[in-house]
Scaffold this active site. Structure first.
Site, PDB file in Angstrom:
ATOM      1  CG  HIS A 138      57.777 -47.027  11.360  1.00 38.29           C
ATOM      2  ND1 HIS A 138      57.870 -47.687  12.558  1.00 38.29           N
ATOM      3  CD2 HIS A 138      58.589 -45.951  11.472  1.00 38.29           C
ATOM      4  CE1 HIS A 138      58.697 -47.036  13.343  1.00 38.29           C
ATOM      5  NE2 HIS A 138      59.149 -45.971  12.705  1.00 38.29           N
ATOM      6  CG  HIS A 185      62.407 -38.812   9.425  1.00 35.01           C
ATOM      7  ND1 HIS A 185      62.631 -38.750  10.787  1.00 35.01           N
ATOM      8  CD2 HIS A 185      61.713 -39.962   9.218  1.00 35.01           C
ATOM      9  CE1 HIS A 185      62.100 -39.820  11.375  1.00 35.01           C
ATOM     10  NE2 HIS A 185      61.539 -40.575  10.442  1.00 35.01           N
ATOM     11  CG  HIS A 223      61.008 -45.976  16.425  1.00 29.37           C
ATOM     12  ND1 HIS A 223      61.507 -45.736  15.168  1.00 29.37           N
ATOM     13  CD2 HIS A 223      61.775 -46.958  16.940  1.00 29.37           C
ATOM     14  CE1 HIS A 223      62.530 -46.559  14.939  1.00 29.37           C
ATOM     15  NE2 HIS A 223      62.720 -47.298  16.007  1.00 29.37           N
ATOM     16  CG  HIS A 247      56.595 -41.463   9.990  1.00 30.19           C
ATOM     17  ND1 HIS A 247      56.474 -42.377  11.018  1.00 30.19           N
ATOM     18  CD2 HIS A 247      57.920 -41.165   9.931  1.00 30.19           C
ATOM     19  CE1 HIS A 247      57.664 -42.623  11.541  1.00 30.19           C
ATOM     20  NE2 HIS A 247      58.560 -41.900  10.891  1.00 30.19           N
ATOM     21  CG  ASN A 303      64.490 -38.202  13.851  1.00 26.73           C
ATOM     22  OD1 ASN A 303      63.726 -37.569  13.117  1.00 26.73           O
ATOM     23  ND2 ASN A 303      65.038 -39.346  13.495  1.00 26.73           N
ATOM     24  CG  ASP A 307      59.963 -43.933   8.345  1.00 28.20           C
ATOM     25  OD1 ASP A 307      60.448 -42.834   8.689  1.00 28.20           O
ATOM     26  OD2 ASP A 307      60.357 -45.025   8.821  1.00 28.20           O
ATOM     27  NE  ARG A 342      66.901 -37.262   7.592  1.00 31.71           N
ATOM     28  CZ  ARG A 342      66.586 -38.336   8.294  1.00 31.71           C
ATOM     29  NH1 ARG A 342      66.244 -38.206   9.561  1.00 31.71           N
ATOM     30  NH2 ARG A 342      66.599 -39.528   7.738  1.00 31.71           N
TER      31      ARG A 342
HETATM   32 ZN   LIG Z   1      60.598 -44.773  13.371  1.00 30.91          ZN
END
Ligand SMILES: [Zn+2]
Length: 436
Positions: A240, A70, A187, A68, A102, A313, A72
């Site tokens: 998470h 991110h 999520h 997990h 995302n 995360d 960008r």
């Molecule tokens: Zn999340």
């Protein structure tokens, strides 16, 4: 011997192997040839005419896997690019990561998956496995083309960052994912219950006068999604997990034979809502830091197998964004470079989990969630490995952060357990400054 100019074939000696959830008491070796493991085991191995590197007594384990993160790119490279995120991963001992979709625009089509693979290959510091969005443009309205994205290499589907409020859409997602044999990651946050909350709804949010996100916003969605997984037979992965109620629901679902897995972050098994009294946005994340019984429930879940793996995360934000007032700042913190040390400091040193189990939760167990290669070191596997010193104390210094962002609650903190060197396919991707 210079670790940087590493040859095609070499031997690493004087290491303690940590494999299959167990730390060996003996000294062992790893023999690498052409990016693969040729031999690995306890004791000594002498091979003629092969350069030997001294591991200095470090622990050698499979490279860590974070399911997990991110990164960008595209769209928000000022926070993190695939290259800078890969660099942070390597510095944290990670050799594989699963990226959330995302970005800007979201990863919701096969060409976007291909683009992320290409950028990761150019960087060459970490294996990057993208997930695709569940809904087009992550707007929660209509399903993306799952089949196309899987053909392009997507390892799972999620709208992470935002929940899928539409239960029917989530049901279809689980049905498709069952056919394709990959997980759908939730999520879990009922936005109508979370409202404009910026921290956990409890005694501290009341004292600080900040709007709260109640546990039930997470608990109710995880319950719904477990029931959808039961109805469809699809694989639900819970991202998470942060509340006692959610851990209990997943435990019951597993006992019922529902195909559900879950991950927990280092901040959720370490910190609680009282940290928000500093008003520092470094303690603002989603789901929020909960209460001590929730922290204990997450740790118990990691110990008894209810929670399958640890994931960070890793959510980079610029210094400017994280200098805003608590209620204005974005949710999330970086985590790749401190994950091992936070785990060792707060779980292993505290006597809650042994080191072998911690490493297992960050390697083999993580690989299973998304059917990833890696997480094991055996003859013939890719030589993805990490050397670390579980006893070294160090202070998290802002100037040493390899992520493009700096938003960590552990800046300035002293932690135990230091990554010394990381290798992907036998190639060195990270070397600590004092390791030679
Ligand atoms: Zn999340």
């Amino acid at each position: 011997m210079d670790w940087k100019s590493i040859p095609q074939e070499y031997l690493v000696t004087n290491v303690k192997l940590c494999l299959g959830g167990k730390l060996s008491a003996k000294t062992g070796y790893l023999h690498v040839k052409d990016g693969k493991v040729k031999a690995i085991g306890d004791g000594e191995l002498s091979v003629e005419n092969v350069p030997t590197f001294d591991g200095n007594g470090a622990v050698l384990s499979p490279g860590f896997i974070d399911v997990h993160v991110h990164f960008r790119e595209p769209g928000r490279e000022e926070k993190e690019s695939i290259h800078t995120g890969s660099r942070a991963a390597a510095a944290g001992g990670f050799t594989s990561v699963v990226t959330m979709p995302n970005t800007l625009p979201p990863v919701d089509s096969a060409p976007m998956i291909t683009y992320q693979f290409d950028r990761a290959r150019e960087s060459g510091l970490c294996r990057v496995f993208p997930t695709g969005a569940i809904s087009k443009n992550q707007d929660g309205e209509s399903l993306t083309e799952f089949g196309d994205m899987v053909a392009a290499g997507a390892v799972g589907f999620t709208d992470d960052g935002t929940p899928v409020m539409n239960g029917s859409l989530m049901k279809y997602a689980l049905q498709y994912s069952k056919m394709l044999g990959i997980p759908v990651t939730c999520h879990a946050e009922d936005t109508s219950l979370a409202g404009s909350g910026v921290m956990h709804a409890g005694s501290w949010s009341a004292k600080l006068g900040l709007p709260g996100i109640p546990r039930v916003a997470e608990d109710s969605m995880i319950y719904r999604d477990c029931e959808l997984a039961r109805a469809t037979g699809g694989h639900l992965h819970v991202a998470h997990i942060s509340t006692k109620g959610a851990v209990d629901t997943v435990r019951r679902a597993k006992a019922d034979g529902i195909n559900v897995t879950a991950e927990a972050t280092p901040h959720h098994f370490t910190l609680n809502h009282s940290h928000c009294q500093t008003f520092s946005p470094m303690f603002k994340m989603n789901p929020p830091l909960r209460e001590e019984p929730d922290v204990e429930a997450v740790i118990a879940g990691l110990c008894d197998g209810t929670i399958d793996c640890i994931a960070t995360d890793h959510a980079p934000h610029t210094v400017m964004e994280k200098e805003l007032m608590f209620d204005q700042a974005p949710f999330g913190i970086i985590g790749l470079e401190t994950a091992l040390a936070v785990g060792i400091t707060s779980l292993v040193k505290a006597g809650k989990l042994d080191l072998g189990k911690l490493v297992y939760l960050m390697t083999e167990a993580a690989a299973k969630i998304y059917n990833l290669p890696g997480g094991k070191l055996e003859e013939g596997t890719d030589a993805d490995f990490v050397l670390f010193d579980p006893e070294q104390q160090w202070t998290v210094l802002v100037d040493e952060v390899q992520s493009r962002s700096r938003n960590s609650p552990w800046l300035g903190e002293k932690l135990t357990g230091r990554v010394k060197a990381t290798f992907m396919g036998g190639r060195n991707t990270w070397l600590d400054k004092d390791f030679s």
